[in-house]
Structures are given as C-alpha cells and as structure tokens.
Scaffold this active site. Sequence first.
Site, PDB file in Angstrom:
ATOM      1  N   GLU A   1       0.815  -1.209   0.000  1.00  0.00           N
ATOM      2  CA  GLU A   1       0.000   0.000   0.000  1.00  0.00           C
ATOM      3  C   GLU A   1       0.853   1.265   0.000  1.00  0.00           C
ATOM      4  O   GLU A   1       2.011   1.267   0.405  1.00  0.00           O
ATOM      5  CB  GLU A   1      -0.939   0.010   1.215  1.00  0.00           C
ATOM      6  CG  GLU A   1      -0.201   0.089   2.531  1.00  0.00           C
ATOM      7  CD  GLU A   1      -1.155   0.031   3.721  1.00  0.00           C
ATOM      8  OE1 GLU A   1      -2.117  -0.750   3.670  1.00  0.00           O
ATOM      9  OE2 GLU A   1      -0.923   0.776   4.681  1.00  0.00           O
TER      10      GLU A   1
ATOM     11  N   CYS B   1       3.263   8.419   1.335  1.00  0.00           N
ATOM     12  CA  CYS B   1       3.866   7.416   2.209  1.00  0.00           C
ATOM     13  C   CYS B   1       3.937   6.120   1.411  1.00  0.00           C
ATOM     14  O   CYS B   1       2.911   5.627   0.964  1.00  0.00           O
ATOM     15  CB  CYS B   1       2.964   7.277   3.434  1.00  0.00           C
ATOM     16  SG  CYS B   1       3.453   5.986   4.562  1.00  0.00           S
TER      17      CYS B   1
ATOM     18  N   CYS C   1       6.678  -7.394   6.628  1.00  0.00           N
ATOM     19  CA  CYS C   1       7.881  -6.996   7.363  1.00  0.00           C
ATOM     20  C   CYS C   1       8.243  -8.125   8.314  1.00  0.00           C
ATOM     21  O   CYS C   1       7.372  -8.750   8.913  1.00  0.00           O
ATOM     22  CB  CYS C   1       7.638  -5.710   8.159  1.00  0.00           C
ATOM     23  SG  CYS C   1       9.105  -5.138   9.051  1.00  0.00           S
TER      24      CYS C   1
ATOM     25  N   CYS D   1       7.358  -5.813  15.190  1.00  0.00           N
ATOM     26  CA  CYS D   1       7.037  -4.885  16.280  1.00  0.00           C
ATOM     27  C   CYS D   1       5.615  -5.193  16.761  1.00  0.00           C
ATOM     28  O   CYS D   1       4.719  -5.409  15.960  1.00  0.00           O
ATOM     29  CB  CYS D   1       7.154  -3.445  15.816  1.00  0.00           C
ATOM     30  SG  CYS D   1       8.799  -3.040  15.221  1.00  0.00           S
TER      31      CYS D   1
ATOM     32  N   CYS E   1       2.389  -3.172  15.494  1.00  0.00           N
ATOM     33  CA  CYS E   1       2.301  -2.838  14.068  1.00  0.00           C
ATOM     34  C   CYS E   1       1.555  -3.908  13.284  1.00  0.00           C
ATOM     35  O   CYS E   1       1.877  -5.099  13.372  1.00  0.00           O
ATOM     36  CB  CYS E   1       3.712  -2.661  13.518  1.00  0.00           C
ATOM     37  SG  CYS E   1       3.758  -2.438  11.735  1.00  0.00           S
TER      38      CYS E   1
ATOM     39  N   CYS F   1      -4.380  -0.334   9.904  1.00  0.00           N
ATOM     40  CA  CYS F   1      -3.099  -0.273   9.211  1.00  0.00           C
ATOM     41  C   CYS F   1      -1.970   0.101  10.143  1.00  0.00           C
ATOM     42  O   CYS F   1      -0.913  -0.519  10.153  1.00  0.00           O
ATOM     43  CB  CYS F   1      -3.206   0.738   8.064  1.00  0.00           C
ATOM     44  SG  CYS F   1      -1.639   1.314   7.481  1.00  0.00           S
TER      45      CYS F   1
HETATM   46  N1  SAH Z   1       9.698  -0.044   9.338  1.00  0.00           N
HETATM   47  C1  SAH Z   1       9.870   1.363   9.423  1.00  0.00           C
HETATM   48  C2  SAH Z   1       8.924   2.150   8.544  1.00  0.00           C
HETATM   49  C3  SAH Z   1       7.499   1.664   8.450  1.00  0.00           C
HETATM   50  S1  SAH Z   1       6.529   1.786   9.909  1.00  0.00           S
HETATM   51  C4  SAH Z   1       9.770   1.812  10.858  1.00  0.00           C
HETATM   52  O1  SAH Z   1       9.364   1.020  11.704  1.00  0.00           O
HETATM   53  O2  SAH Z   1      10.155   2.951  11.120  1.00  0.00           O
HETATM   54  C5  SAH Z   1       6.197   3.526   9.940  1.00  0.00           C
HETATM   55  C6  SAH Z   1       5.899   4.060  11.319  1.00  0.00           C
HETATM   56  O3  SAH Z   1       4.603   3.660  11.773  1.00  0.00           O
HETATM   57  C7  SAH Z   1       6.899   3.637  12.387  1.00  0.00           C
HETATM   58  O4  SAH Z   1       7.319   4.761  13.127  1.00  0.00           O
HETATM   59  C8  SAH Z   1       6.069   2.706  13.211  1.00  0.00           C
HETATM   60  O5  SAH Z   1       6.586   2.599  14.496  1.00  0.00           O
HETATM   61  C9  SAH Z   1       4.693   3.348  13.144  1.00  0.00           C
HETATM   62  N2  SAH Z   1       3.600   2.460  13.542  1.00  0.00           N
HETATM   63  C10 SAH Z   1       3.481   1.153  13.277  1.00  0.00           C
HETATM   64  N3  SAH Z   1       2.328   0.668  13.810  1.00  0.00           N
HETATM   65  C11 SAH Z   1       1.718   1.704  14.425  1.00  0.00           C
HETATM   66  C12 SAH Z   1       0.480   1.825  15.147  1.00  0.00           C
HETATM   67  N4  SAH Z   1      -0.312   0.800  15.321  1.00  0.00           N
HETATM   68  N5  SAH Z   1       0.161   3.052  15.623  1.00  0.00           N
HETATM   69  C13 SAH Z   1       0.971   4.113  15.416  1.00  0.00           C
HETATM   70  N6  SAH Z   1       2.136   4.054  14.746  1.00  0.00           N
HETATM   71  C14 SAH Z   1       2.511   2.857  14.249  1.00  0.00           C
HETATM   72 FE1  SF4 Z   2       8.255  -3.546  10.474  1.00  0.00          FE
HETATM   73 FE2  SF4 Z   2       6.077  -2.398  11.468  1.00  0.00          FE
HETATM   74 FE3  SF4 Z   2       8.244  -2.670  12.980  1.00  0.00          FE
HETATM   75 FE4  SF4 Z   2       8.244  -0.882  10.962  1.00  0.00          FE
HETATM   76  S1  SF4 Z   2       6.952  -0.823  12.804  1.00  0.00           S
HETATM   77  S2  SF4 Z   2       9.852  -2.372  11.486  1.00  0.00           S
HETATM   78  S3  SF4 Z   2       6.965  -1.989   9.491  1.00  0.00           S
HETATM   79  S4  SF4 Z   2       7.010  -4.341  12.142  1.00  0.00           S
END
Ligand code: SAH
Ligand code: SF4
Length: 358
Positions: free
Chosen positions: A99, A112, A119, A123, A126, A343
């Site tokens: 996306e 974005c 991934c 995390c 996420c 998302c």
């Molecule tokens: N993998 C990279 C970039 C993609 S994630 C990273 O982790 O930085 C982009 C951003 O969205 C990151 O800062 C991540 O921590 C944040 N993010 C992921 N899931 C989220 C959620 N449920 N609520 C708010 N921010 C979130």
């Molecule tokens: Fe991967 Fe989501 Fe962690 Fe970014 S925040 S590194 S996309 S698992």
Amino acid sequence: MVENASLELLSGARSDRRTELETFVLEAGEPRFRVEQVEAWVFDHDARSFAEMTNLPTTLRARLAERFSLTPLEVDTVARSRDGTIKHLWRLDDDERVESVLIPTRERLTLCLSSQAGCALGCRFCATGDFGFRRQLRSAEIVAQYRESRRVAREELGRPISNVVYMGMGEPLANLDAVLASLRGLHEGFGLGARRITVSTVGLVPGIMELARRPEPFELAVSLHAPLHELRLELMPIERRYPLPELFGALRAYQAHKNRRISLEYTLIDGVNDDRELAETLADLTHGLTCFINLIPFNPIPSRPEWRPTPKDRIAVFSEALEARGVPNAVRTPRGRDIAAACGQLRLSRNESSSSDR
Ligand code: SAH
Ligand code: SF4
C-alpha cells in the site's frame, strides 16, 4: 513473470538505463533523440505504458515494450478518507500487495510508500509486523508507487507530491540496495529534493551508517517508542540486535557526518510507554543529539485489542515534560483513520509546523 525478464526503466536514476536504451534505439535504426523522448515520457510525464508515447513510431513502441518494462502497478483497492487522504493497495506482478498513501495538508502533499511486502521485524504494535514478511520490493516497484501516485495526485487533487516518506509497509533499511536505488530514482530521476524524502527505520545500524555515507541530504526518522532497553525489547524485537546504546552511538556518528537533525518517532500506547518519567528518560537519552520527537497516538490493531492510544491530555503531559527539558517535539494527528484503522501506518499530521516542514 515477463516483467522481471525485461529491464525496468524505473530501477535507479535517469542515467542508469541510458546506455541500454541508447543501444536499443540505435540498433532499431532510430535517431538518438528518441532516447530523450522515452526518458521524458518515463520521468516527466509518468507514462506507465509504451503505448502512451504517442510521439514515437508505433513499431518502436512495440519493440521497446518487448525489451523494457515500466513496472505498471495495478490498483487492487483504493480508499478515500473524509480528511482527503487517499490509500491505494497495489497489486504487483506476482500478486503480492503493498500500500501507499497520499496525505494532503494545506502546504504539502506527502506520499507514504512501502519498501517491502510485509515486514520480518515483528514490532508488537504494528499491523504490518503481524502480517509477516512476504518479499523484498525491487527498486522499480518502490518508485512505481510514486509514479502511479503522482498520476492520481495530478488527476484527482490537481497538485504535485511535495514529500515522500518511507513509512508504509516494511523496513526500508532491511531492503537496503533497492531502497538506495529507489532514493536515487526519486531524486535524480523524478527530481524530488533529497530533503523532501524521509527514510523511517526501526534502527538498523548498518543501514543508518550507509545513509550517513550518502552524499545527498535525505531525511532520517528513527522509530524509538521506548527509552529503556527492557521496555523497548517488549515492544520491538530489534532491540535485542541493536540495543539503545548502539543505536544512539550510530545516530551520533550519523549526525557527526551529516550535521542534520534526526526525527524520532514515539507512538504512545496507554499505560505501556507513556509515563511522564519516561519522557524524562527520553530527554536524557537524546541529550547532545539534535533531534525532533514526533509523538503519535497509537492506532489500534486487531491483534492487540487490549492496547489503546494514550488520551490527549496525557499526551500533552508527555509533550510538555519533553518541552520543559528543551527537547523539541510535536503531537501528530493520525490521518485517514476512517479508511485504515487497522493499518497502523497512517500517522502523519495536519500540524504544519512539524519537524519535516521546512
Ligand atoms: N519499518 C519502518 C517504517 C514503516 S513503519 C519503521 O518502523 O520505522 C512507519 C511508522 O509507523 C513507524 O514509526 C512505526 O513505528 C509506526 N507504527 C506502526 N504501527 C503503528 C500503530 N499501530 N500506531 C501508530 N504508529 C505505528
Ligand atoms: Fe516492520 Fe512495522 Fe516494525 Fe516498521 S513498525 S519495522 S513496518 S514491524
């Protein structure tokens, strides 16, 4: 997969494919200026098929299409938010889906985009992490999200994309070669200023050092989410491989090299990482580093029904504690909530006085 067998004109900068293109055009018995015509279609007019290149002879268009690919992405789903955000789910040539999101504010139009399908880093907060790793994106597939989105932006919003952030699906620095090539493609190919492109990373140290060596001033954002080892480890498994002291060592080295402000992303989860004392610890941790902290309310995801975003008033307390310690920060309002509640990635703000608003 015919697409992979042919040369992707979007992989890398404008000059990267010029030799192949030139050889091909001359061997086809066509004049050299055809090369500039093709490049103009690709990089200036966002062509997604050779058939669109109407100032080229039909036979040349057909032959180009056999040898080269423009990496067209098919729209799987498009969702439009009440706040103007437009999210696309793109279908790739092997049916994987990624996306990208167009986020308009008064002064900017930010795209974005995704760097991987899924991934691997898992995390806990996420949605992409829940999804697991599917595959790396090729650089042309990353740049193609920009090309397709630029077409949409022009047709639907009547304005150009001003900024690009690598904050969609995936960890950009875990797909380093393709991401570096895509950065060149956006910068040298499509002419987007390096300061308008932000790479967001979970904190992969080798990738950060590689970015430090790049001559272009691309922006760096680091997803921090906790200032203490144990807490960060609970939220982000990557903390085991690159613990905070090593990460901050790399950020200081990056800054010594680049002399650029670094953005730190901190998603606030109610009762998990939002204690006022943690703001103090965060201030200590960032001491001596020129940084800007983006505070983002957690966007709930289905796999963590027990986690909620920190309420506004307590986000304000956290923000003020940082402020009192002289740490610049801003609270971000997530965008497009109504179209992408699961998302977790839509967290750019309406706040025009933000870190990257320069
Ligand atoms: N993998 C990279 C970039 C993609 S994630 C990273 O982790 O930085 C982009 C951003 O969205 C990151 O800062 C991540 O921590 C944040 N993010 C992921 N899931 C989220 C959620 N449920 N609520 C708010 N921010 C979130
Ligand atoms: Fe991967 Fe989501 Fe962690 Fe970014 S925040 S590194 S996309 S698992």
